[in-house]
Design a protein around this motif. Structure first.
Motif, PDB file in Angstrom:
ATOM      1  N   TYR A 147      -0.900  10.208  -1.050  1.00 48.67           N
ATOM      2  CA  TYR A 147      -0.838   9.312  -2.214  1.00 48.67           C
ATOM      3  C   TYR A 147       0.205   8.219  -1.987  1.00 48.67           C
ATOM      4  CZ  TYR A 147      -3.644  12.482  -5.170  1.00 48.67           C
ATOM      5  OH  TYR A 147      -4.653  13.240  -5.715  1.00 48.67           O
ATOM      6  N   TYR A 148       1.373   8.624  -1.507  1.00 46.69           N
ATOM      7  CA  TYR A 148       2.444   7.650  -1.244  1.00 46.69           C
ATOM      8  C   TYR A 148       1.990   6.611  -0.226  1.00 46.69           C
ATOM      9  CZ  TYR A 148       6.294   6.311   1.946  1.00 46.69           C
ATOM     10  OH  TYR A 148       7.117   5.652   2.813  1.00 46.69           O
ATOM     11  N   CYS A 149       1.374   7.072   0.848  1.00 40.31           N
ATOM     12  CA  CYS A 149       0.907   6.169   1.901  1.00 40.31           C
ATOM     13  C   CYS A 149      -0.137   5.189   1.358  1.00 40.31           C
ATOM     14  CB  CYS A 149       0.332   7.011   3.044  1.00 40.31           C
ATOM     15  SG  CYS A 149      -0.086   6.082   4.523  1.00 40.31           S
ATOM     16  N   TYR A 150      -1.068   5.711   0.574  1.00 39.03           N
ATOM     17  CA  TYR A 150      -2.129   4.880  -0.020  1.00 39.03           C
ATOM     18  C   TYR A 150      -1.525   3.777  -0.884  1.00 39.03           C
ATOM     19  CZ  TYR A 150      -6.450   3.855  -2.663  1.00 39.03           C
ATOM     20  OH  TYR A 150      -7.545   3.246  -3.243  1.00 39.03           O
ATOM     21  N   ILE A 151      -0.587   4.156  -1.753  1.00 36.44           N
ATOM     22  CA  ILE A 151      -0.008   3.180  -2.682  1.00 36.44           C
ATOM     23  C   ILE A 151       0.865   2.180  -1.944  1.00 36.44           C
ATOM     24  CG2 ILE A 151       1.561   2.942  -4.665  1.00 36.44           C
ATOM     25  CD1 ILE A 151       0.421   5.635  -5.669  1.00 36.44           C
ATOM     26  N   LYS A 152       1.544   2.623  -0.872  1.00 35.26           N
ATOM     27  CA  LYS A 152       2.348   1.679  -0.088  1.00 35.26           C
ATOM     28  C   LYS A 152       1.446   0.648   0.595  1.00 35.26           C
ATOM     29  CE  LYS A 152       5.809   1.126   3.501  1.00 35.26           C
ATOM     30  NZ  LYS A 152       6.859   1.735   4.328  1.00 35.26           N
ATOM     31  N   ILE A 153       0.341   1.106   1.167  1.00 29.88           N
ATOM     32  CA  ILE A 153      -0.597   0.157   1.791  1.00 29.88           C
ATOM     33  C   ILE A 153      -1.081  -0.848   0.749  1.00 29.88           C
ATOM     34  CG2 ILE A 153      -2.855  -0.084   2.901  1.00 29.88           C
ATOM     35  CD1 ILE A 153      -2.388   2.761   4.075  1.00 29.88           C
ATOM     36  N   MET A 154      -1.446  -0.350  -0.419  1.00 26.50           N
ATOM     37  CA  MET A 154      -1.952  -1.213  -1.496  1.00 26.50           C
ATOM     38  C   MET A 154      -0.905  -2.256  -1.898  1.00 26.50           C
ATOM     39  SD  MET A 154      -3.265   0.033  -5.243  1.00 26.50           S
ATOM     40  CE  MET A 154      -1.609   0.331  -5.900  1.00 26.50           C
ATOM     41  N   ALA A 155       0.347  -1.811  -2.102  1.00 25.91           N
ATOM     42  CA  ALA A 155       1.399  -2.724  -2.545  1.00 25.91           C
ATOM     43  C   ALA A 155       1.757  -3.738  -1.467  1.00 25.91           C
ATOM     44  CB  ALA A 155       2.639  -1.922  -2.942  1.00 25.91           C
ATOM     45  N   THR A 156       1.838  -3.283  -0.212  1.00 20.59           N
ATOM     46  CA  THR A 156       2.217  -4.184   0.876  1.00 20.59           C
ATOM     47  C   THR A 156       1.101  -5.174   1.173  1.00 20.59           C
ATOM     48  OG1 THR A 156       3.451  -2.311   1.794  1.00 20.59           O
ATOM     49  CG2 THR A 156       3.232  -4.247   3.180  1.00 20.59           C
ATOM     50  N   ALA A 157      -0.144  -4.723   1.085  1.00 20.00           N
ATOM     51  CA  ALA A 157      -1.276  -5.631   1.302  1.00 20.00           C
ATOM     52  C   ALA A 157      -1.281  -6.743   0.256  1.00 20.00           C
ATOM     53  CB  ALA A 157      -2.585  -4.847   1.253  1.00 20.00           C
ATOM     54  N   GLU A 158      -0.987  -6.404  -0.979  1.00 21.79           N
ATOM     55  CA  GLU A 158      -0.923  -7.407  -2.051  1.00 21.79           C
ATOM     56  C   GLU A 158       0.192  -8.407  -1.764  1.00 21.79           C
ATOM     57  OE1 GLU A 158      -1.697  -9.555  -5.385  1.00 21.79           O
ATOM     58  OE2 GLU A 158      -2.887  -7.864  -4.681  1.00 21.79           O
ATOM     59  N   LYS A 159       1.321  -7.909  -1.308  1.00 20.46           N
ATOM     60  CA  LYS A 159       2.468  -8.775  -1.036  1.00 20.46           C
ATOM     61  C   LYS A 159       2.192  -9.710   0.137  1.00 20.46           C
ATOM     62  CE  LYS A 159       7.435  -8.478  -0.066  1.00 20.46           C
ATOM     63  NZ  LYS A 159       8.572  -7.565   0.189  1.00 20.46           N
ATOM     64  N   GLU A 160       1.441  -9.214   1.127  1.00 19.53           N
ATOM     65  CA  GLU A 160       1.158  -9.999   2.328  1.00 19.53           C
ATOM     66  C   GLU A 160      -0.161 -10.769   2.228  1.00 19.53           C
ATOM     67  OE1 GLU A 160       3.277 -10.444   4.702  1.00 19.53           O
ATOM     68  OE2 GLU A 160       4.741  -9.054   3.811  1.00 19.53           O
ATOM     69  N   LYS A 161      -0.602 -10.986   1.001  1.00 18.98           N
ATOM     70  CA  LYS A 161      -1.769 -11.830   0.712  1.00 18.98           C
ATOM     71  C   LYS A 161      -3.089 -11.253   1.218  1.00 18.98           C
ATOM     72  CE  LYS A 161       1.171 -15.946   0.718  1.00 18.98           C
ATOM     73  NZ  LYS A 161       1.569 -15.720  -0.661  1.00 18.98           N
ATOM     74  N   SER A 162      -3.178  -9.924   1.207  1.00 20.49           N
ATOM     75  CA  SER A 162      -4.467  -9.274   1.455  1.00 20.49           C
ATOM     76  C   SER A 162      -4.955  -8.706   0.123  1.00 20.49           C
ATOM     77  CB  SER A 162      -4.312  -8.171   2.510  1.00 20.49           C
ATOM     78  OG  SER A 162      -3.942  -8.707   3.748  1.00 20.49           O
ATOM     79  N   GLN A 163      -5.068  -9.618  -0.870  1.00 23.62           N
ATOM     80  CA  GLN A 163      -5.317  -9.183  -2.248  1.00 23.62           C
ATOM     81  C   GLN A 163      -6.645  -8.470  -2.417  1.00 23.62           C
ATOM     82  OE1 GLN A 163      -4.292 -12.335  -1.506  1.00 23.62           O
ATOM     83  NE2 GLN A 163      -2.736 -13.049  -2.978  1.00 23.62           N
ATOM     84  N   GLN A 167      -9.160  -3.699  -4.358  1.00 20.47           N
ATOM     85  CA  GLN A 167     -10.171  -2.640  -4.190  1.00 20.47           C
ATOM     86  C   GLN A 167      -9.522  -1.261  -4.274  1.00 20.47           C
ATOM     87  OE1 GLN A 167     -11.830  -3.669  -0.372  1.00 20.47           O
ATOM     88  NE2 GLN A 167     -13.447  -4.973  -1.242  1.00 20.47           N
ATOM     89  N   MET A 168      -8.352  -1.140  -3.672  1.00 24.13           N
ATOM     90  CA  MET A 168      -7.639   0.137  -3.697  1.00 24.13           C
ATOM     91  C   MET A 168      -7.181   0.481  -5.111  1.00 24.13           C
ATOM     92  SD  MET A 168      -5.425  -0.215  -0.135  1.00 24.13           S
ATOM     93  CE  MET A 168      -4.801   1.467  -0.169  1.00 24.13           C
ATOM     94  N   TYR A 169      -6.707  -0.519  -5.844  1.00 34.19           N
ATOM     95  CA  TYR A 169      -6.258  -0.285  -7.221  1.00 34.19           C
ATOM     96  C   TYR A 169      -7.437   0.074  -8.127  1.00 34.19           C
ATOM     97  CZ  TYR A 169      -3.804  -1.049 -11.644  1.00 34.19           C
ATOM     98  OH  TYR A 169      -3.246  -0.894 -12.897  1.00 34.19           O
ATOM     99  N   LYS A 170      -8.551  -0.600  -7.918  1.00 37.37           N
ATOM    100  CA  LYS A 170      -9.757  -0.300  -8.693  1.00 37.37           C
ATOM    101  C   LYS A 170     -10.208   1.140  -8.441  1.00 37.37           C
ATOM    102  CE  LYS A 170     -14.557  -1.806  -9.361  1.00 37.37           C
ATOM    103  NZ  LYS A 170     -15.624  -2.741  -8.890  1.00 37.37           N
ATOM    104  N   ALA A 171     -10.107   1.588  -7.191  1.00 34.16           N
ATOM    105  CA  ALA A 171     -10.501   2.964  -6.864  1.00 34.16           C
ATOM    106  C   ALA A 171      -9.592   3.967  -7.576  1.00 34.16           C
ATOM    107  CB  ALA A 171     -10.448   3.176  -5.353  1.00 34.16           C
ATOM    108  N   MET A 172      -8.301   3.657  -7.675  1.00 31.02           N
ATOM    109  CA  MET A 172      -7.390   4.542  -8.403  1.00 31.02           C
ATOM    110  C   MET A 172      -7.775   4.618  -9.872  1.00 31.02           C
ATOM    111  SD  MET A 172      -3.568   3.854  -6.824  1.00 31.02           S
ATOM    112  CE  MET A 172      -2.878   5.185  -7.815  1.00 31.02           C
ATOM    113  N   ASN A 173      -8.088   3.479 -10.455  1.00 29.29           N
ATOM    114  CA  ASN A 173      -8.476   3.463 -11.871  1.00 29.29           C
ATOM    115  C   ASN A 173      -9.760   4.247 -12.112  1.00 29.29           C
ATOM    116  OD1 ASN A 173      -6.313   1.970 -12.788  1.00 29.29           O
ATOM    117  ND2 ASN A 173      -7.337  -0.010 -12.507  1.00 29.29           N
ATOM    118  N   SER A 174     -10.725   4.084 -11.243  1.00 33.92           N
ATOM    119  CA  SER A 174     -12.018   4.742 -11.461  1.00 33.92           C
ATOM    120  C   SER A 174     -11.941   6.253 -11.267  1.00 33.92           C
ATOM    121  CB  SER A 174     -13.081   4.148 -10.528  1.00 33.92           C
ATOM    122  OG  SER A 174     -12.782   4.445  -9.176  1.00 33.92           O
ATOM    123  N   THR A 175     -10.948   6.716 -10.503  1.00 33.62           N
ATOM    124  CA  THR A 175     -10.796   8.165 -10.283  1.00 33.62           C
ATOM    125  C   THR A 175      -9.744   8.780 -11.208  1.00 33.62           C
ATOM    126  OG1 THR A 175      -9.272   7.678  -8.462  1.00 33.62           O
ATOM    127  CG2 THR A 175     -11.566   8.131  -7.887  1.00 33.62           C
TER     128      THR A 175
END
Length: 670
Positions: A513-529, A534-542
Motif C-alpha cells: 500500500y505504501y509503495c502504491y501510494i508513493k508511486i501515485m504521489a511522485t508520479a503526480e508531482k513529476e507531471k505523470s498525472q 488512474q491509480m487514485y481512481k482505482a483506490m476510490n473504486s475499491t
C-alpha cells in the motif's frame, strides 16, 4: 475463511484435587462468521439472560442441537492433571493459552488460511472475592502466554492466518451464553442431571477432534520439573518470559547453579535452544512490545550473572546483542550505537575462527543497516560491500571443491540480506544522483538470487519498485510492485490488483500500500498525472483509504508515509484542506515517539517541511527547528551532515528552497 470462537468457563479452576468432579474447563463454540449473530443468539435462547447451571436438561440440549444445525462445533479445553496451582486465575489463563494454541494449529492444518475472532467471557476472581477481573490485564497476559507458547514450540507459520482476542461479559453477551451451554453441559455430562439417553446425545454432539486435553501446571511446578529433568533451557526460558513467576530471582539463581555444573559443550547446547526460541519470538511478536523487554533483561541482567557464575557463553552473548541490535535497527533507534560497542567488546571472546567470521559478517550487515538508519549512507554501503565481498569469496571457495560442484546457483540468505540492504542505501542516493539507480537494481537482483522464501523475494520486488519510483520510472515501478504479488502488470488492472491486497491481512501487505501510494504521489508531482489519477481512481473504486488501512494496522511505520504521500498527491490536485488533514495525521503518528527513534524523527522533519510549504508556515517552521535541535542533541554526527541544510537556520531564515530540499532528503528514507 473467517471463523468465530466464543469461550466461557465452567468450574472455579481451584478445586483441582476433587476427583469426584470433572476438572474445570474452558469451552464454547467454533463457528463460521455470521452464522449466529447476536440477534440470532438471543432468539435461540428465548430470553435475555440464561445461566445453564440453573436450566433444565431438555432446554439445554435443545439449544445445543440448534447450534449444531447451524454448523457450530463444540470446543473444550480441559485441564486433566488437577495439580494444585498458585491461583485460579493463573490456571484459567494457562488453560486458555494452551487451548488456543492447539486450536490454532488444528485450524491451520484444516484450512491453511483463516481469520479467527475470539471472544472470551470475563471471569470473577472467586478466590479473592471481588468483582470482574480487568479486561486489559487478561488480554495482555493471555497474549503473552500464547506468544510464548508458540515460541516454545518454535512455531511460526507459512499459512496466512491470524487471530484476535477480546473479552466480554457473559451476563449480557448472548453468544457467550450459548458458550456457557457448551461448557456447563460438558462439565456435568456424567451427573444425574442427564438421563442415559441424553448422555448418549451429548457424546454424539461433542466431537473428539475439538476436545483438547492437556496437563496444565503452575509455572513454578513446570520449572521444578524441568530442573529435575536437566532441561535447563526450558526452565530459564520460562523464568525470562513469565514475569508472574513467584520467587523469580530464587528460581533464576537455582537454574544458574545447576547450569554451571555442566561442561562447556552442554552449556552451549542449552543456551542455543534459548536463542532459537528468542528468534521465534521475534518472528511472532512483530511489534516487539513483548520481546524487547525480555532481550533487555537478558542483556542487562542475565549476561552479567552468567559471567559472575563463570558460565562461558560467548555465542549466546553475541546472539542476544545482535537480536537487540536487529530490533533497534527496525525502530531506527540511536540505541543501535550501544549494541555496536557491545558487540566489539565481546567478539574476541569467540575462539573458533569460522564462528567468529560468521558473527562478524552478521554484525557488518546489522551495522550497515544502522548506519543507513542514522543517514550515514556511504559508510553503510562501504560496510555492506566488505561483507558482500567476503561472502562472495567464501562461495567461490566452495565452488572450487569438486565434491560440491553443481550447475545450480549457490544460495546464501545472509548474502541476500547484505545485497538488499546495500541496494536500499543506493536507493536513498538516487534523487541526488541517478547513477545510483542501476546500482540499486543490480543489488536487488543479486538478492533475489539468494532468497528462497516468498516473503523475502516479495520484499526485494518492493525495494525495486521504490528504487524505480525514486528514479521517476513509474511504469517500471508499478511493474515491480505487481511482481511482488507474483502478478504480471499487463494481466491485471489496478482495481483488480488492489482487490487482491484487500483480501489479505493488511499487516502482510502494508508496504505494498505504501509503495502504491508513493508511486501515485511522485508520479503526480513529476507531471505523470494520467497514471497518478488512474491509480487514485482505482483506490476510490475499491474503497481503500488511508483511514481504512489504519483501522486494519496496529503499528506506526509506514502509516506516516501513507498519510504523507496521500497528502502530497491531494495537494497537487488542489485539495489543500484534505491534504493538510492527512499531513497533520502523519505528523501525529510520529510526534509521540521517543527521540531515540531518530530515523522516524527525521522523517517528521520532512513532513513538517511539506506542511510549511502548503499552509501558513510560521508556526510550523518553529516546530521544525525545535525538532531539529532535539535531533542534533541525540545524534552522533552523521545526521548533522545529512541535515546540513538546517545548520544555523532559524524559523525566520528558513526559505522555501530549504524546505523543498528537506522534503526531498526525507522522502527517500527507507
Amino acid at each position: 475463511m473467517k471463523l468465530q470462537l466464543w469461550l466461557d468457563e465452567s468450574g472455579d479452576f481451584q478445586d483441582t484435587l476433587n476427583n469426584k468432579r470433572n476438572p474445570s474447563l474452558v469451552g464454547g463454540i467454533l463457528i463460521k462468521e455470521n452464522k449466529i449473530d447476536h440477534e440470532t443468539a438471543r432468539n435461540l435462547l428465548g430470553k435475555s439472560y440464561v445461566h445453564f447451571l440453573e436450566e433444565q436438561s431438555e432446554y439445554t440440549l435443545h439449544i445445543l442441537e440448534e447450534i449444531e444445525a447451524r454448523e457450530g462445533q463444540f470446543v473444550i479445553f480441559q485441564n486433566t492433571e488437577r495439580l494444585m496451582v498458585v491461583d485460579g486465575d493463573t490456571t484459567y489463563l494457562n488453560v486458555l493459552a494452551e487451548g488456543i494454541i492447539q486450536l490454532l494449529l488444528k485450524l491451520s492444518a484444516t484450512y491453511g488460511n483463516f481469520e479467527l475472532s475470539i471472544c472470551i467471557a470475563l471471569r470473577k476472581n472467586v478466590g479473592k472475592g471481588h468483582g470482574v477481573i480487568g479486561e486489559e490485564q487478561y488480554v495482555q497476559r493471555l497474549k503473552e502466554r500464547v506468544i510464548v507458547g508458540l515460541a516454545r514450540k518454535a512455531l511460526t507459520r507459512k499459512s496466512n492466518w491470524k487471530y484476535h482476542i477480546q473479552f466480554d461479559d457473559a451476563r449480557t453477551n448472548c453468544q457467550l451464553m450459548l458458550a456457557d451451554a457448551v461448557c456447563n453441559t460438558y462439565l456435568t455430562r456424567t451427573s444425574s442431571k442427564f438421563s442415559p439417553r441424553q448422555k448418549e446425545m451429548i457424546s454424539r454432539l461433542y466431537h473428539k477432534e475439538y476436545i483438547f486435553s492437556f496437563y496444565e501446571n503452575s509455572s513454578e511446578k513446570e520449572i521444578q520439573r524441568w530442573l529435575a529433568e536437566g532441561n535447563f533451557s526450558e526452565a530459564l526460558f520460562e523464568i525470562l518470559t513469565n514475569r508472574y513467576v513467584e520467587n523469580r530471582a530464587s528460581y533464576l539463581e537455582l537454574t544458574l547453579n545447576r547450569l554451571k555444573e555442566l561442561d562447556d559443550h552442554s552449556i552451549k547446547v542449552q543456551l542455543q535452544k534459548i536463542s532459537t526460541k528468542i528468534d521465534t519470538l521475534i518472528k511472532i511478536d512483530r511489534n516487539y512490545h513483548f520481546t524487547k523487554p525480555i532481550l533487555l533483561e537478558i542483556q542487562e541482567d542475565l549476561l552479567p550473572k552468567l559471567a559472575e557464575n563463570h558460565i562461558l557463553a560467548p555465542e549466546f552473548t553475541l546472539d542476544v546483542i545482535l537480536y537487540l541490535y536487529t530490533l533497534y535497527t527496525h525502530e531506527g533507534s540511536v540505541y543501535g550505537n550501544k549494541q555496536d560497542q557491545l558487540f566489539l567488546e565481546h567478539i574476541n571472546d569467540v575462539e573458533d575462527i569460522m564462528t567468529k567470521m560468521k558473527y562478524l559478517n552478521m554484525y557488518k550487515i546489522r551495522r550497515g543497516v544502522h548506519q543507513k538508519n542514522m543517514l550515514n549512507i556511504l559508510p553503510s554501503i562501504h560496510d555492506l560491500t566488505q561483507a558482500i565481498n567476503l561472502y562472495e569469496e567464501m562461495i567461490g571457495m566452495m565452488e572450487i571443491l569438486e565434491d560440491v560442484q553443481s550447475n545450480a546457483i549457490s544460495k546464501y540468505e545472509i548474502l541476500g540480506k547484505a545485497y538488499g540492504t546495500r541496494g536500499q542505501g543506493h536507493t536513498m542516493l538516487i534523487s541526488s544522483d541517478h547513477s545510483n539507480l542501476p546500482l540499486a537494481i543490480k543489488d536487488f537482483d543479486h538478492a533475489l538470487q539468494h532468497f528462497g522464501t516468498d516473503r523475502d523475494r516479495e520484499r526485494q520486488y518492493i525495494y525495486k519498485s521504490l528504487a524505480y519510483c525514486e528514479g521517476n520510472q513509474f511504469e517500471e515501478a508499478l511493474y515491480q510492485l505487481f511482481l511482488s504479488s507474483n502478478i504480471s502488470h499487463n494481466k491485471m488492472s489496478l482495481e483488480e490488483f488492489l482487490e487482491t491486497l484487500k483480501a489479505q491481512d493488511t499487516s502482510k501487505v502494508i508496504f505494498k500500500y505504501y509503495c502504491y501510494i508513493k508511486i501515485m504521489a511522485t508520479a503526480e508531482k513529476e507531471k505523470s498525472q494520467i497514471l497518478a489519477d488512474q491509480m487514485y481512481k482505482a483506490m476510490n473504486s475499491t474503497g481503500i483509504t488511508c483511514e481504512w488501512i489504519e483501522k486494519k494496522y496496529s503499528y506506526h511505520h509506514p502509516l506516516q508515509y501513507i498519510y504523507w504521500f496521500m497528502g502530497t498527491y491531494l495537494h497537487k490536485r488542489g485539495k489543500k484542506n484534505l491534504a493538510k488533514r492527512y499531513i497533520d495525521q502523519a505528523i501525529k503518528i510520529l510526534e509521540d515517539l521517543p527521540m531515540t527513534q531518530l530515523t522516524l524523527k527525521v522523517m517528521q522533519l520532512g513532513i513538517l517541511a511539506e506542511k510549511a510549504l502548503i499552509t501558513k508556515p510560521e508556526k510550523t517552521k518553529v516546530q521544525l527547528i525545535n525538532l531539529y535541535e532535539k535531533i542534533m542533541r541525540e545524534q552522533n554526527g552523521a545526521m548533522a551532515s545529512y541535515l546540513q541544510i538546517l545548520h544555523g537556520k532559524t524559523a525566520e531564515t528558513l526559505t522555501n528552497e530549504d524546505l523543498q530540499l528537506l522534503v526531498k532528503l526525507t522522502k527517500c528514507i527507507n
